[in-house]
Write an enzyme that holds these catalytic residues in place. Structure first.
Site, mmCIF file in Angstrom:
data_model
loop_
_atom_site.group_PDB
_atom_site.id
_atom_site.type_symbol
_atom_site.label_atom_id
_atom_site.label_comp_id
_atom_site.label_asym_id
_atom_site.label_seq_id
_atom_site.Cartn_x
_atom_site.Cartn_y
_atom_site.Cartn_z
ATOM 1 N N VAL A 107 94.833 -52.259 35.682
ATOM 2 C CA VAL A 107 93.984 -51.078 36.366
ATOM 3 C C VAL A 107 92.969 -51.611 36.856
ATOM 4 O O VAL A 107 92.127 -50.649 35.949
ATOM 5 C CB VAL A 107 95.141 -50.450 36.750
ATOM 6 C CG1 VAL A 107 94.450 -48.857 37.414
ATOM 7 C CG2 VAL A 107 96.641 -49.781 36.158
ATOM 8 N N PRO A 108 92.299 -52.185 38.113
ATOM 9 C CA PRO A 108 90.665 -51.707 38.284
ATOM 10 C C PRO A 108 90.212 -50.431 38.457
ATOM 11 O O PRO A 108 91.157 -49.922 38.831
ATOM 12 C CB PRO A 108 90.685 -52.907 39.247
ATOM 13 C CG PRO A 108 91.978 -53.153 39.745
ATOM 14 C CD PRO A 108 93.070 -52.443 39.357
ATOM 15 N N TYR A 109 89.175 -50.799 37.356
ATOM 16 C CA TYR A 109 88.422 -49.317 37.623
ATOM 17 C C TYR A 109 87.381 -48.893 37.722
ATOM 18 O O TYR A 109 86.556 -49.535 36.817
ATOM 19 C CB TYR A 109 89.149 -48.513 35.873
ATOM 20 C CG TYR A 109 87.903 -47.213 36.360
ATOM 21 C CD1 TYR A 109 88.599 -45.738 36.263
ATOM 22 C CD2 TYR A 109 87.212 -46.526 35.064
ATOM 23 C CE1 TYR A 109 87.984 -44.607 35.957
ATOM 24 C CE2 TYR A 109 86.607 -45.765 35.291
ATOM 25 C CZ TYR A 109 87.014 -44.550 35.842
ATOM 26 O OH TYR A 109 86.235 -43.233 35.151
ATOM 27 N N VAL B 107 91.226 -48.468 41.022
ATOM 28 C CA VAL B 107 90.612 -46.681 41.289
ATOM 29 C C VAL B 107 89.349 -46.757 40.831
ATOM 30 O O VAL B 107 89.202 -47.089 40.467
ATOM 31 C CB VAL B 107 91.103 -45.963 39.903
ATOM 32 C CG1 VAL B 107 90.857 -44.340 39.329
ATOM 33 C CG2 VAL B 107 93.025 -46.066 39.327
#
Length: 109
Positions: A43-45, A83
Protein backbone atom coordinates in the site's frame (compact mmCIF):
# COMPACT_ATOMS: atom_id res chain seq x y z
CA UNK A 1 6.65 3.72 5.94
CA UNK A 2 5.83 0.04 5.90
CA UNK A 3 2.21 -0.99 6.02
CA UNK A 4 1.12 -4.02 7.95
CA UNK A 5 -2.03 -5.72 9.12
CA UNK A 6 -2.57 -4.53 12.67
CA UNK A 7 -5.80 -6.21 13.61
CA UNK A 8 -8.38 -8.67 12.48
CA UNK A 9 -11.91 -8.34 13.81
CA UNK A 10 -14.56 -11.02 13.70
CA UNK A 11 -18.17 -9.90 14.18
CA UNK A 12 -19.67 -13.29 13.33
CA UNK A 13 -18.48 -16.60 11.93
CA UNK A 14 -19.02 -15.30 8.40
CA UNK A 15 -17.93 -11.66 8.76
CA UNK A 16 -14.24 -11.09 9.34
CA UNK A 17 -12.23 -8.00 8.41
CA UNK A 18 -8.53 -7.19 8.57
CA UNK A 19 -7.25 -3.67 8.90
CA UNK A 20 -3.97 -2.12 7.81
CA UNK A 21 -2.36 0.82 9.59
CA UNK A 22 -0.74 3.54 7.53
CA UNK A 23 0.55 6.31 9.72
CA UNK A 24 -2.32 7.23 12.01
CA UNK A 25 -5.05 5.82 9.75
CA UNK A 26 -6.51 2.33 9.64
CA UNK A 27 -7.87 0.94 6.39
CA UNK A 28 -10.06 -2.08 5.77
CA UNK A 29 -7.93 -4.51 3.72
CA UNK A 30 -10.96 -5.81 1.83
CA UNK A 31 -11.93 -2.24 0.90
CA UNK A 32 -8.44 -1.52 -0.39
CA UNK A 33 -8.46 -4.74 -2.39
CA UNK A 34 -4.86 -5.59 -1.51
CA UNK A 35 -3.29 -9.02 -1.60
CA UNK A 36 -2.35 -10.32 1.85
CA UNK A 37 -0.25 -13.25 0.65
CA UNK A 38 3.32 -13.28 1.88
CA UNK A 39 2.42 -11.41 5.06
CA UNK A 40 3.01 -7.96 3.61
CA UNK A 41 0.97 -5.30 1.93
CA UNK A 42 1.97 -3.08 -0.95
CA UNK A 43 0.00 0.00 0.00
CA UNK A 44 1.80 3.17 -1.12
CA UNK A 45 1.62 5.82 1.61
CA UNK A 46 2.57 9.44 0.95
CA UNK A 47 2.54 12.07 3.70
CA UNK A 48 2.66 15.70 2.51
CA UNK A 49 3.40 18.32 5.14
CA UNK A 50 2.68 21.96 4.37
CA UNK A 51 2.43 25.07 6.48
CA UNK A 52 -1.13 26.10 7.34
CA UNK A 53 -1.46 29.12 5.09
CA UNK A 54 -4.77 28.75 3.35
CA UNK A 55 -4.38 25.87 0.92
CA UNK A 56 -7.87 25.36 -0.45
CA UNK A 57 -9.76 22.07 -0.64
CA UNK A 58 -9.37 22.23 -4.43
CA UNK A 59 -5.59 22.62 -4.14
CA UNK A 60 -5.37 19.70 -1.72
CA UNK A 61 -7.56 17.59 -4.01
CA UNK A 62 -5.19 18.40 -6.91
CA UNK A 63 -2.16 17.42 -4.81
CA UNK A 64 -3.76 14.09 -3.88
CA UNK A 65 -4.76 13.35 -7.47
CA UNK A 66 -1.35 14.41 -8.81
CA UNK A 67 0.68 12.31 -6.37
CA UNK A 68 -1.57 9.30 -7.00
CA UNK A 69 -1.15 9.66 -10.78
CA UNK A 70 2.63 10.12 -10.39
CA UNK A 71 2.98 6.89 -8.40
CA UNK A 72 0.92 5.07 -11.01
CA UNK A 73 2.91 6.47 -13.95
CA UNK A 74 6.42 6.18 -12.51
CA UNK A 75 6.17 3.12 -10.24
CA UNK A 76 3.12 1.31 -11.61
CA UNK A 77 1.27 1.59 -8.28
CA UNK A 78 -2.45 0.93 -8.11
CA UNK A 79 -4.32 4.23 -7.55
CA UNK A 80 -7.07 2.38 -5.66
CA UNK A 81 -4.60 1.44 -2.90
CA UNK A 82 -2.53 4.64 -2.82
CA UNK A 83 -2.97 6.57 0.42
CA UNK A 84 -2.11 10.29 0.46
CA UNK A 85 -2.32 12.30 3.69
CA UNK A 86 -1.84 16.07 3.86
CA UNK A 87 -0.84 17.49 7.24
CA UNK A 88 -1.08 21.23 7.72
CA UNK A 89 1.32 22.60 10.33
CA UNK A 90 1.05 26.03 11.94
CA UNK A 91 4.04 28.23 11.12
CA UNK A 92 4.74 28.47 14.87
CA UNK A 93 5.27 24.67 14.85
CA UNK A 94 7.56 24.53 11.80
CA UNK A 95 11.21 25.33 12.34
CA UNK A 96 14.05 26.00 9.93
CA UNK A 97 17.60 26.74 11.06
CA UNK A 98 16.59 26.99 14.71
CA UNK A 99 13.76 29.47 14.11
CA UNK A 100 10.04 29.13 13.56
CA UNK A 101 8.69 30.01 10.14
CA UNK A 102 6.60 32.71 11.84
CA UNK A 103 9.77 34.38 13.17
CA UNK A 104 11.64 33.98 9.87
CA UNK A 105 8.80 35.74 8.04
CA UNK A 106 8.40 38.54 10.55
CA UNK A 107 8.46 42.05 9.05
CA UNK A 108 11.78 43.82 9.37
CA UNK A 109 13.93 40.72 9.14
Amino acid sequence: MASRIVSTRTWSTTFRRSFVRCGESSWDVEYLGVDREGGGLAVPYVNIKITREGATAAQKRELIQGVTQLLQRVLGKNPATTVVVIDEVDTDNWGIGGETVTDRRAPGR
